[in-house]
Write an enzyme that holds these catalytic residues in place. Structure first.
Site, PDB file in Angstrom:
ATOM      1  N   ASP A  75     -28.725 -47.484 -19.766  1.00 56.68           N
ATOM      2  CA  ASP A  75     -27.255 -47.355 -19.840  1.00 56.68           C
ATOM      3  C   ASP A  75     -26.847 -45.937 -20.012  1.00 56.68           C
ATOM      4  OD1 ASP A  75     -24.641 -49.158 -20.922  1.00 56.68           O
ATOM      5  OD2 ASP A  75     -24.925 -47.216 -21.871  1.00 56.68           O
ATOM      6  N   THR A  90     -22.243 -50.182 -19.842  1.00 57.50           N
ATOM      7  CA  THR A  90     -22.792 -50.186 -18.414  1.00 57.50           C
ATOM      8  C   THR A  90     -23.505 -51.414 -18.466  1.00 57.50           C
ATOM      9  OG1 THR A  90     -22.633 -47.921 -18.043  1.00 57.50           O
ATOM     10  CG2 THR A  90     -23.610 -49.313 -16.505  1.00 57.50           C
ATOM     11  N   ASP A  91     -24.408 -51.643 -19.432  1.00 59.97           N
ATOM     12  CA  ASP A  91     -25.291 -52.706 -19.476  1.00 59.97           C
ATOM     13  C   ASP A  91     -24.398 -54.142 -19.785  1.00 59.97           C
ATOM     14  OD1 ASP A  91     -27.971 -51.921 -19.438  1.00 59.97           O
ATOM     15  OD2 ASP A  91     -28.209 -51.609 -21.364  1.00 59.97           O
ATOM     16  N   ILE A  92     -23.608 -53.980 -20.656  1.00 62.77           N
ATOM     17  CA  ILE A  92     -22.823 -55.106 -21.090  1.00 62.77           C
ATOM     18  C   ILE A  92     -21.912 -55.671 -19.800  1.00 62.77           C
ATOM     19  CG2 ILE A  92     -20.810 -56.191 -22.400  1.00 62.77           C
ATOM     20  CD1 ILE A  92     -21.961 -54.509 -24.540  1.00 62.77           C
ATOM     21  N   GLY A 134     -24.184 -57.392 -17.404  1.00 60.98           N
ATOM     22  CA  GLY A 134     -24.621 -58.557 -17.810  1.00 60.98           C
ATOM     23  C   GLY A 134     -23.132 -59.642 -17.255  1.00 60.98           C
TER      24      GLY A 134
END
Length: 420
Positions: A158, A190-192, A195
């Site tokens: 991220d 960015t990860d969220i 997802g």
């Protein structure tokens, strides 16, 4: 006032009830996607490494405390993204473990993984292999850079994507100010976002399957998502050719839209049009600002930001945050405090919306708090069925239920180190 969302009646099946998700992902982007699908009613089977599990189980402190008040091996980080799942501990490096996952995939609707490109091919668990075994399977791969391109083989994180994807170039204090320089966002955004895009893509692929009868391979890259989420900043550059600069908490397209000091702290003004600005000026005791040709329109305020903002700061420090918020809200001027975590979870609006839910956890020996899903569906509401599982908590039950394995076979696989 209770902060729990109401538990839906047992007669209400989740919107995705009947779907099975095989989750081979770890850390945040993949688990966030599978948790979202689980909240909506899907059965989620989380596959983890025996003895190790999801990397984030040890990303603490803080750690969940057990019934004796001692820190466990369940980190708060892990707990944020893994409710409504059952955990099985299977060694994918062993042929027998690979066979178990292939058999589970044959009976699943969705598979989510975030191994490096080609990482599952050596185990016979890649998209080509599993989609041939189960043509209805929706196989979602999440990587840093995607399945193609010159960076495809690189690992992606991220923080790296916030830098490479441009977000840090527009986040932080402006050049020349104390503390100037690029900053990452305070959560792994960015990860969220990846997802969330992953769960959307999975739902789209399932809808397409309803029409075609075929699943498909989803290729999601953290870098692609970060660039897509530059939103107006990216488009501003594409249409102007001008590089956006770090502006602290200011907005590139509207003024005033940033933080301001008050007598006891700080507040946010989020003024989006000229009439809101005029109402603010009236409440601030300076109606003449709204008539000044330098400030009367948003375009003028943008051009004269350097003179307007100091005037506003000199004004806002004259009253407390609570006083400003009460007065400006009554006047229809968007504003608000800058809350810390304690203030967030004590906020009466958020309490009334039920932002915290509780689920029983075997390690704690009691209910534990979890941040609730923000999704509100009137007929098929989110359900909270399982607390984030302990490592391998459901291995035997899932394999017996889904694959029909008996006690003797499960014992043998455990003795061989395939299961834990």
């Amino acid at each position: 006032m209770s902060t729990d969302q109401a538990t839906p009646p047992a007669s209400h099946a989740g919107a995705l009830a009947g779907l099975r998700v095989l989750d081979l992902s770890r850390v945040l982007a993949g688990p966030w996607a599978s948790q979202t699908l689980g909240d909506l009613g899907a059965e989620v089977i989380k596959v983890e490494r025996p003895g190790v599990g999801d990397d984030t189980r040890l990303w603490g402190p803080p750690f969940l405390k057990d019934a004796l008040g001692e820190a466990s091996h369940e980190s708060a980080y892990y707990l944020c993204a893994n409710r409504n799942k059952r955990s099985i501990a299977v060694d994918l490096t062993q042929p027998a473990g690979q066979d178990l996952i292939r058999r589970l995939a044959q009976g699943s609707d969705v598979l989510i993984e975030n191994f490096k490109v080609g990482g599952l091919r050596a185990y016979g668990l890649d998209a080509q292999t599993l989609c041939a075994l189960n043509p209805r399977l929706v196989y979602c791969s999440i990587t840093g850079f995607g399945q193609t391109g010159p960076y495809a083989a690189r690992a992606g994180y991220d923080f790296l994507m916030q830098g490479m994807g441009g977000l840090m170039s527009v986040t932080g204090r402006p050049e020349g100010e104390p503390g100037a320089g690029p900053l990452k966002v305070g959560v792994a955004l960015t990860d969220i976002l990846t997802g969330l895009y992953a769960s959307t893509a999975v739902l789209a692929a399932l809808r397409a399957r309803d029409q075609s009868g075929r699943g498909q391979h989803i290729d999601l890259a953290l870098l692609d998502v970060q660039v897509a989420c530059l939103a107006n900043q990216g488009m501003n550059y594409l249409y102007s050719g001008q590089l956006p600069q770090r502006m602290g908490n200011a907005h590139p397209n509207t003024v005033p839209y940033q933080d301001f000091p008050t007598a006891d702290g700080d507040m946010i003004l989020a003024i989006g049009n000229d009439s809101q600005f005029a109402r603010f000026c009236a409440e601030a005791g300076h109606p003449e600002w709204a008539q000044d040709p330098r400030y009367a329109s948003n375009s003028a305020r943008l051009a004269h930001r350097a003179t307007l903002i100091p005037l506003l700061r000199q004004c806002t420090v004259m009253h407390s945050t609570a006083d400003w918020v009460a007065r400006l809200e009554a006047a229809g001027v968007p504003c608000g405090p800058i809350n810390n975590m304690a203030q967030v979870f004590a906020d009466p609006q958020l309490q009334s919306r039920g932002v915290i839910t509780h689920l029983p956890h075997p390690v704690a020996g009691a209910d534990i708090p979890l941040v609730a899903s923000p999704i509100r569906l009137s007929d098929t509401p989110v359900q909270y069925r399982h607390a984030p599982p302990t490592l391998g908590q459901h291995t035997r039950a899932v394999l017996a239920e889904c694959l029909g394995l008996g006690e003797a076979e499960l014992d043998q696989l455990t003795q061989q180190g395939v299961l834990a």
